[in-house]
Motif scaffolding. Sequence first.
Motif: not given
Length: 351
Positions: A86-88, A308-312, A323-324, A332-333
């Motif tokens: 997604w926005s990563e 939806q909870g994509q993170y670096t 990284v998740r 839920r963010g």
Amino acid sequence: MAKSENLPPLPSQPAGVGWPTTRWPDGTPGPGVARDRIDDLLDLAFADPAPDAMGETHAFLAVQGGRIVIERYWRDYTAADTFPSWSEAKSITHALIGILVREGKIDIHAPADVPEWQGQDDPRRHITLDQLLRMSSGLKFAEDYVDAGNSDVIEMLFASGKEDVAGFAASLPLEHAPGTAWSYSSGTTNIVARCAARALGKTGEDFRAFMFRELFEPIGIASAQPKFDAEGTFIGSSFCYCTARDFARFGLLYLRDGCWNGGRILPQGWADYARTPTATPPTEELGYGAHWWLGMCGPGSFSANGYQGQYTVLVPELDLILVRHGNSSDERGDEVRRWLARMADCFRPTG
């Protein structure tokens, strides 16, 4: 590329730790790390069924000092699985612009090369790439992932704009004078991605080859799956699947100031440009730099964040990457971000 005086220094690769171009070095959390709290947080996130407050966590990776120190996957997910960006992908687009800056092919402070804006009386023709990268172009864009009747991003990615995502976004009018208001916009990033293609003179498969040759392959990213629209524009707002380990490689590139194993991938100062704050509204919980978010895991941290909870997440003071990936609804963010902040705190020595 003005730099804030308050940016914490970016750490260098520790002596004796190999660069993860072919494989990641393994390690364990260092002295003073709260391993019992880490285990509790992992057990919470990876519970099955998933905790209602956070939703599903499919992958988690912690890299400290250039080594993987924690790695866990949910159910049947593995290190070989790719996850949606997604926005990563916006931060990957930032890296591509940096490479073109390094090559002298683009000037972020010049008016952006957008054909739709070239009319002599069109006020949009003054918008710069810097303003686009900082989400301060002033362009109208409704970033709403729920209300399809009032969502430019849904219309752009999945409906009338999907064949030409940059053209769709570039057709929208100004709401504010350029540089005077911040508004997060996936359309903005797709305009930036097309500017990169125009500066390079390549689209589609040729642009994909550029991405791999200049960014992914030099740092060992083999799993990347960038998506393109029918016009051959990289959909840089949203679509570049990777494994969790490869997202961590991308994070390490920025944590190491754009350098990799003795070579420079991004121009000097580009990572600092990414994390130099842009003025945002008081209602915005996180800070924003240039296509990177700021402050999620404490002052000085910066992150690539996705729907939806994509993170670096990069924490320079701890030489830490988190990284998740998962499936967490918008409501839920906040809890997912708090969980990541608590995880980062576990790496801060106490006493």
